[in-house]
Each structure stands twice: as structure tokens, then as C-alpha cells.
Design a protein around this motif. Sequence first.
Motif, PDB file in Angstrom:
ATOM      1  N   ALA A 262     -16.886   5.554  13.218  1.00 52.05           N
ATOM      2  CA  ALA A 262     -16.924   5.859  11.788  1.00 52.05           C
ATOM      3  C   ALA A 262     -15.522   6.192  11.293  1.00 52.05           C
ATOM      4  O   ALA A 262     -14.686   6.703  12.030  1.00 52.05           O
ATOM      5  CB  ALA A 262     -17.863   7.029  11.530  1.00 52.05           C
ATOM      6  N   VAL A 263     -15.282   5.879  10.025  1.00 48.09           N
ATOM      7  CA  VAL A 263     -13.956   6.057   9.453  1.00 48.09           C
ATOM      8  C   VAL A 263     -14.012   7.138   8.389  1.00 48.09           C
ATOM      9  O   VAL A 263     -14.925   7.162   7.572  1.00 48.09           O
ATOM     10  CB  VAL A 263     -13.488   4.734   8.811  1.00 48.09           C
ATOM     11  CG1 VAL A 263     -12.151   4.919   8.102  1.00 48.09           C
ATOM     12  CG2 VAL A 263     -13.382   3.650   9.861  1.00 48.09           C
ATOM     13  N   ALA A 264     -13.012   8.028   8.422  1.00 45.28           N
ATOM     14  CA  ALA A 264     -12.915   9.030   7.356  1.00 45.28           C
ATOM     15  C   ALA A 264     -11.900   8.538   6.335  1.00 45.28           C
ATOM     16  O   ALA A 264     -10.966   7.816   6.683  1.00 45.28           O
ATOM     17  CB  ALA A 264     -12.470  10.364   7.938  1.00 45.28           C
ATOM     18  N   ASP A 265     -12.096   8.900   5.089  1.00 45.95           N
ATOM     19  CA  ASP A 265     -11.160   8.481   4.056  1.00 45.95           C
ATOM     20  C   ASP A 265      -9.813   9.139   4.259  1.00 45.95           C
ATOM     21  O   ASP A 265      -9.706  10.281   4.689  1.00 45.95           O
ATOM     22  CB  ASP A 265     -11.696   8.834   2.667  1.00 45.95           C
ATOM     23  CG  ASP A 265     -12.564   7.721   2.138  1.00 45.95           C
ATOM     24  OD1 ASP A 265     -12.389   6.578   2.615  1.00 45.95           O
ATOM     25  OD2 ASP A 265     -13.406   7.981   1.268  1.00 45.95           O
ATOM     26  N   SER A 266      -8.802   8.373   3.924  1.00 45.12           N
ATOM     27  CA  SER A 266      -7.443   8.890   3.987  1.00 45.12           C
ATOM     28  C   SER A 266      -6.980   9.038   2.536  1.00 45.12           C
ATOM     29  O   SER A 266      -7.668   8.616   1.613  1.00 45.12           O
ATOM     30  CB  SER A 266      -6.646   7.864   4.790  1.00 45.12           C
ATOM     31  OG  SER A 266      -5.342   7.785   4.387  1.00 45.12           O
ATOM     32  N   ALA A 267      -5.831   9.659   2.335  1.00 46.79           N
ATOM     33  CA  ALA A 267      -5.352   9.891   0.963  1.00 46.79           C
ATOM     34  C   ALA A 267      -5.201   8.568   0.217  1.00 46.79           C
ATOM     35  O   ALA A 267      -4.826   7.562   0.804  1.00 46.79           O
ATOM     36  CB  ALA A 267      -4.018  10.613   1.008  1.00 46.79           C
ATOM     37  N   VAL A 268      -5.531   8.594  -1.063  1.00 43.42           N
ATOM     38  CA  VAL A 268      -5.475   7.373  -1.866  1.00 43.42           C
ATOM     39  C   VAL A 268      -4.422   7.528  -2.950  1.00 43.42           C
ATOM     40  O   VAL A 268      -4.319   8.569  -3.583  1.00 43.42           O
ATOM     41  CB  VAL A 268      -6.846   7.095  -2.517  1.00 43.42           C
ATOM     42  CG1 VAL A 268      -6.736   5.936  -3.507  1.00 43.42           C
ATOM     43  CG2 VAL A 268      -7.874   6.780  -1.458  1.00 43.42           C
ATOM     44  N   GLY A 269      -3.650   6.481  -3.174  1.00 37.72           N
ATOM     45  CA  GLY A 269      -2.644   6.507  -4.228  1.00 37.72           C
ATOM     46  C   GLY A 269      -1.718   5.327  -4.057  1.00 37.72           C
ATOM     47  O   GLY A 269      -1.964   4.470  -3.192  1.00 37.72           O
ATOM     48  N   ASN A 270      -0.668   5.279  -4.852  1.00 38.83           N
ATOM     49  CA  ASN A 270       0.240   4.143  -4.720  1.00 38.83           C
ATOM     50  C   ASN A 270       1.506   4.475  -3.924  1.00 38.83           C
ATOM     51  O   ASN A 270       2.422   3.675  -3.854  1.00 38.83           O
ATOM     52  CB  ASN A 270       0.574   3.538  -6.085  1.00 38.83           C
ATOM     53  CG  ASN A 270       0.977   4.592  -7.087  1.00 38.83           C
ATOM     54  OD1 ASN A 270       1.357   5.698  -6.709  1.00 38.83           O
ATOM     55  ND2 ASN A 270       0.893   4.267  -8.362  1.00 38.83           N
ATOM     56  N   GLU A 271       1.521   5.636  -3.301  1.00 43.33           N
ATOM     57  CA  GLU A 271       2.603   5.918  -2.357  1.00 43.33           C
ATOM     58  C   GLU A 271       2.439   4.967  -1.189  1.00 43.33           C
ATOM     59  O   GLU A 271       1.349   4.864  -0.615  1.00 43.33           O
ATOM     60  CB  GLU A 271       2.456   7.359  -1.839  1.00 43.33           C
ATOM     61  CG  GLU A 271       3.468   8.306  -2.398  1.00 43.33           C
ATOM     62  CD  GLU A 271       3.209   9.704  -1.883  1.00 43.33           C
ATOM     63  OE1 GLU A 271       3.126   9.864  -0.644  1.00 43.33           O
ATOM     64  OE2 GLU A 271       3.062  10.625  -2.712  1.00 43.33           O
TER      65      GLU A 271
END
Lengths: 447, 570
Positions: A262-271
Motif C-alpha cells: 500500500a502507498v501513503a500519500d506524499s506531499a503535493v505541490g509544484n516543488e
Amino acid sequence: MIYMRPMHRRSVLRGMMGGAAISVGLPILDCFLNTNGTAFAATGQALPVRFGTWFWGCGLNPGRWEPDKVGADYDIKPEMAPVAGFKNKLNVYSGLKTFLDGKAVGVHFSGVMACTTGTVPNGMMPSKASIDSLVADVIGTRSRFRSIEVACAGIPSHSQSRRSATAMNPAEVSPAKLYTRIFGPEFTDPNAAVFKPDPAVMVRKSALSVVSEKRQDLMKKIGAADRQRLDEYFTSVRELEQQLALQLEKPAPIESCSVPGAVADSAVGNEIAMVRENNRLFSTLLAHAVACDQTRVVNVAFADATSSLRHKGGTQSHHEHTHEEPIDVKLGYQPELAVFNTEIMEGFNEFLTAMDGIKEGDSTLLDRSIIFASTDHGYAKLHGLENMPLFTAGSGGGRMKTGIHVAAKGQPVTRVGLTAQQAMGVPVSSWGTESNETSRTITEVMA
Amino acid sequence: MITRTGLRLAALAVGVAAVSLTAVAADYAASSPAPATREPVAVRLNGTQYRQIIADVFGPTIEIGGRFEPGLRKDGLLAVGSGLVTVTTTGLGEYDKMARSIAAQVTTEPQRSALIPCTPKDAKKADAACAKEFLGEVGKLLYRRPLSREELKAQIDVAGESAATNKDFYAGLGTSLWTMLISPEFLFRQEFAEADPANKGAYRLDSYSRAARLSFFLWNAAPDPELLAAAEKGELNKPEGLQRQVDRMVASPRLEGGVRAYFTDMLGYDKFEGLAKDVVIFPKFNFKVAAEAEEQTLRTIADHLVTQRADYRALFTTPKTFISPMLASIYSVPVDPDGGWQPFEFPKGDPRTGILAHISFTALHSHPGRSSPTLRGKALRELLLCQKVPDPPGNVDFTLIEDAENPKFKTARERLKAHASEAMCAGCHKIMDPIGLALEHFDSSGGYRTSEHGASIDTTGELDGQKFADAADLGRVVSNHPAAPSCLVTRMYSYGVGRAVERSEREMVAELQKSFAAEGYRVPDLMRHIALSDQFYRVAKPSADKPVDDKLKSKTEASAQPATSVAARE
């Protein structure tokens, strides 16, 4: 305000829909195409071919990616260094251009449209289906998902996949959600010892006909313009039906299929660091989804056209760098921009690595795929539409030669798209419109 | 007649917009009011509308997971694009998930007693009568019209089959509800036309389509039971009946939902979804701040326009707003840290007057790491004054606009001088940059500053001949700009009818603009005028309405069973 409120109970009527039984017609699914490929060891069935797109914005620095040597065993320029390991599986196309035919340039748009739809529309609205949709029509109709789209910078509309002019296939932006969509409770493991069709799925599949059967009646009542849109809606309904049918069918075992953790979400953004991490998570998931034959077409938008990628603490985005960063006189190029471009190609490398990391018999998933990588501009600094970088990776199970640099100065970008479509078995002899129309495949890479 | 049809079909092949002016205008030139030239259309519900309908029908506690397909902005509005988009496979997959979850919640133990108006004889078996009662009522609210006998029977059958398989009446209801929630009649607001008896040859929306257009325009919600009842009785086709409903709806607190939805669309707030600032440069800014910035302006607009019934133009000058503790830290103003949203008035002389000085405007139209006078100027022109700024030309070298780190150019004004000195750029940039420079006291996150890289910021400039000194002054100039109110009227009408204003309607829109001015620029009054106008409901003759289809239709109706077995027992 709740409109539904308890009401006076009327006398309950007698009579029920007694004995209503559900009979589900299970189609015999011909899951496998008439390819020339090898076969599943377990069943003798042919292995499918796959298609993928990988999109990034703002091109590459001219002079820093095109090999000098044309043909096989080409040389690796600095911005291609991250994918040097795939040299033998990667074709590089240089010199190709987008023709505007007198139309005003749609900046960060016209070039995308030419590469992915073959047509430069007037104005900023797409006018055609994208290449992956055309390929999915042929190879994607028998898998659980016709195609899967992801966007690595958190915005679903970064997707460049379009079923028609107004129907963008929105991208998934959360790796955790994508995991659930593919490998969640509705996933049928082809290698599971026991297969038990889910009665709830049977019920839903049967019930869905009440929706699909509306088509005929509704089409009669609505205007011409709506008919096409509603037709697209009903195509989606049919595909949902097909998905449910597949869930009721015992899948053939697939040796190369394994369920990732299973995968956990990582930070989201345009960096760009976030984008790369999401690209990595998505790449792993997509490769497993393809290996398990959940889909045969995947689309990755690493970033948007008009690349909004940026570095932490930087005041300017990748896009702003392309335009405003001065060219270093000594180096002869924009150095900050080169950093972005290298990182993007590292992202591409990570995607290819994930696809190549799964073995299928004596080859890999990547070998059995054609990955089509494209961008929006040649020289983004000037919004240039010449010398647009295009790549294909993988041979599609031997349908294309690989490891070749094709220099095709002044030729329409659509030649690559046409070549890839023909290799994927799309019955198309010419593609694109106006000056971007071509009936010439790139013979140097045709197997 | 044949010629006309031929023309219409030929035009349709080119594009919907093309239909209008050539074929139909000639036909209806004699009739009044001006002919609408677009036929009825299927409008896809947007996410807000979907949520609102579910909350209205089943209550606000129903949770809706899932993601809605992105909209399409056309002619400045997502509302116009809603008539062009479809439902993709991925999109339907999301609707499917949401629908299953909603159906499950509605039929669970605690909810069912509140939401299901009857109890089955045996909860382990199908019960057509109880299913009919529930599905008929819910169906009417979801489809915004009563279900036909055949439709209802089909839904009851679905419930029955599922109940029998699952040995559970409520599971059956859930399955049937699920299919309704993914049906085109729910996901699309399909408009239908009828011949207008008062205007020979003209067409208008039928009763239920009128109700829906009206309700989504004023409330951004589906028609409530009262409006549906009025539609059923044909009251919306009569001036007094229509007026009764419009007055009721304009007076309702729910008008705020309609006003918010309109401004969310007009101001391009869908862009908030991807709004992020660099965490190093703007550590106070995060996605929560972005959401609250959006809410701040919408609250201000709703209060000013609906609650206070104040002049639209004063939105650009009002010092009154609402502030949350999180926003207060960016605005650097004192508020009660535990007080949630609080009314707040910027002191006299503060540059923060009017909605242009809100974080929502300055942060939304900036780059992640720095402000952008160009983007802000463009937004002001395009969103608030309805002026189109041309796209930049190809093959332009931007190196002249040196990078922000270049020590030579300290402020944006200095960097942007190149825009003005290069002929190729100047034409467009001179209409964007100067007005954007007025807002340079606000950085990319909306925070206040007086200098950039140590140089003091000059915010003077002019907009279409009117000089201003700073942001507050720009607000004053915008509020006096004649394009500001006329833009609102045009856009709002366009929003309501879901298409661009047509040439034949310009006079009528000009009349609306006049009455808007004469009545003190009150937006609820404007909405009322639009909703009461005949033109609002006028459509072109539908291309589906061809003789061959009429025959098919009557044949279908004639051959349909007069009553289902269930109804017969009743």
C-alpha cells in the motif's frame, strides 16, 4: 433543508416482485490481442502490448539534448544524461516542428496539441482526441481500465489525455487513491488460488442496464450537439459495465503480476522534489497495474505545459526561468534552466526504470510497451515550435526498433505519433490536419 | 422549410455557435423578443451543485467522497463550458464510487427511518409499493421532474431484483438509488423545449427546464418541491406565477448560494485548487490560508450584495470584510484568536479597501515566489471589466525582463519597463502592467510591503485615463469605471443562460444594464430582472424536434403499457 422527510405511512401494498432472479451473462472475454509476441507461460496466451505517454512542459535547452550522431549508438548530450542507461531502448527524434498554418501561436498549447492530437486548433480549446485515446481504442478495450492518467503536481487537469475535444480524461493526483482504485477491494488477483465472483458486483452489473438502456430513448429527444456528448457518456457506462464483467470473470494467471505494498500519500505541490516523489510513486503503481493487466495504456503528466515546477525558496518557476533567465555568456545556455531540465529527465528515467523493472518472460514491461514522451515547445524561451524534443521508449514487443536517433529537420511532429499508432496496431494511414498532417511513418524505427 | 433545415444542419456541423446568426435569425426576425439561437442543451452538474443537491435531498450529514471532473472555461465562465463537457470513463468511475457511498448511507439503519417514507412488509424481501414511494419521490428531486411510469417501473424492478438477491429490501433500494445517481438525467441538467404559444414559430424551455434554469441561477441548487409543484401546474409559463416563484426565491436566504456560485465562477476561483506559495519565502501561506482567502471574499460579497443590498460598485472600495484568525496573521491586524470568522473594518486610510486588495485577488494572480503585476492587471481586465487581453505572440525573447535576482532591477516596475519599451510587448502590456503595479504593495501571498529589495515601491498609475495613487485609489477608479457594472450584467446573464450573449440580445442586455444603474446597482434586483425576462427561457427550435422523431415518440407512447403491474394493484 432536507426535502426527504418521513411521511405518513400509506397502507403497504401487497405483492412483491416475487422470484426475481438475476441472470448475468458472462461474456467470453477474448482478453488477448493478435500480437506477434510471446505468450504467457502458464496459459499459452499471447502477451499484450502496452502504450504510455509521459508529458513534461517547456522542452529542453536546444543544443543540449540532440545527439550529433544520427542513427544507432548515438551520443548522449548533457540534458539526456539521466536517461543514458536506456540508450538502447530509447529513440530520440530531433528537428521536428509544429506547423501553425498562419494561426496565432497558442503559447504552451499549440505544440502540445500538434504532438498529442495532430491538430493545432484555432484558439485555446483542444479540437481532437489525443494519441493515447486512439491507441486505447485498439489495445485498451479488454482490460479493467481503458487507460489510467496521473498528474504529479497535484492538478487533475494537467492531464493531456483527451477522449474528444471537450472530454479530458482527468488525472489522478493522489498515489494512495490510485492504489485503492487499482489494488483496493475491487482488485481480482489473477494469481489467487480461489476465485469467487462477488454477488454485489453481479447485482450492480445487472442493475446497470437500467442506465445503459436509456440511450436509445434519450438520443431521440436531444439536439445534435448533445448527442455526441451523451454518446460519450454512454461509452463510459459501457466501460463501467465491462469493468464489472471482468470482475466476474476468473482472470488468467499472470506470472509477472505482483501486488505492490500500500502507498501513503506524499506531499503535493509544484516543488520539483514533491513532483519527482509523486512521479516515482505513480510509476511503481502504474508498472504493477500494467503487469497485472489492469490497464494497457498509462498517461503521466509530470508537469503542466507552461511548466510551473519550481525549487523550494526560488522566486521563479521553471517556466519563468525559460523566459527570463539570461543566457550565461561563457556557458552559452541558461544554467538554472538546465538544472530543471536535468531533474525532469531524471523523472523520466524513474518512470522508465519502473516499467523496465518488471520482467515478463525474457523481456521487460518496457520492452513490450511504447512510451511516447512529448512536451509543449522546442525552445521555450522564445515559445519556439521548431526542433521539439520527442522520445519513444520500448519496442512494443518488437514492433519498433530502438536505440536510434532520428534527425528530421522541418518535418511535422505528427510523424512520431503516426509511427507509434501504427506500431500499436491502430488502423491509421495518415494522422494530423493541415500542414501537420502526415502519412509518412518514420521508417528508420519501424521494425 | 427544407432549405431551412438544411441550413441549420449544415451550420450545426460547423459548430453550435454558428447555427445562430445565419439560419434562425432570419426566421424569427419578425417575432419579439429577440430570438435565442441556441437549442436546449445538456448541462453537466458541477461539484458544488452535486453536493448541494445531495444535501438538500438527503441532508447535510451524507458524506460525499470522490473527485469531480475538471470544468471547461468558455467565454469567461465555467457555466458556459458545462454545456460542452461530457462524463469520461474516469469521471463516471468517480460518480460510481460517490453514488454507491451515498446510496449506502441513505439506506443504513439510522438514516432510513428519517429518509425512507415507508417500511417494507418484510425487510428481507422486495416490496414494490414501498420502493415505489421512495424511488418516485427521490427520483423527482434528482431528475428535477417526475419519473415517467416506465422509468419508475424500471427503478422498482431494479430494487426488486437486488432485494431478492441480497435478501434485503434496503439493499435493493440502495442499488436502485445508485443507478439513478449515475443516470444522465441526474448528472446532466437536460433542457427541453416546447413551442411558444404566444410567439408563433418561437420556442421556449418547457416547464421543468424553466424551473431548473431558474433554480440553478438563483440558488445554485435543483428546484425545491415548491418550485417543482409550480412547474407541474404550468405556473412558470404565466407572468404572475413566474413572478411569485422568482420573488420567493430572491427573498430566500438561499439566494446567497446563487450569488456565491456566480462570483466563484466569474472570479475564476477554480484556480484556488492549485494555489501554492513557496514555503521558504512565504511561510505563513498554506492551502488552508488559500481556502480562507477565497471564503473571505465570498463572505464579503454575499454580505455586501445580499445582506446589505448595497451598490455592486462599492465592492471595490468597501473597507468592510470578514477575517479569520489565520488570515489576520497575513493582514497583520488584531482579531479574537478564538473568534472564528469576524466582521472587520479596515481603518480609514488603510490601503486594504475593496476586494482587489484581498489576499484572494493578489495571491491568486501571482507567481508562487513573487507578485505579478501582469497577471493581476490581466485578471482585472478580463474578469472584472470583461476586456480580452490578447495572448502573447510567439518567438518573443523575454530575457529583457531580467530575473528577479538581478541586482540591477529592484522592483517589478523596473523589471517590467522592458514590456513598455519593446514595441511587440508594449501593445498589450501597457493595458495590464500599470494597473497591476498599483497592487505591488501586496506580495505574492497578499502580505503588505512598502519596498522590494530595499527600493521603495511606486504604486501610481492610470486605468483608461483615470489616475490613481495606490491600491485603494485603484479600487475607487474601478468602481467608477463604466465597464465594471456592465461587465457584471453581461456575464451574469451569460452565466444564467449558459452561453455567450448573442448579437440579437445586445439591446436587451443594454436594457438590463440601464435598469441595473437606475435601481442603484443592486445585484438581487438584477438577478430578479434576468429571471423574469422572457428571453431568459427562450431557445432555438431543437434539432431533435423533427417530424420523424415526433412519430416515433407518439408510437412509443401509444405502445407503452398504460400501467405497470404495481400501479394496477394500487
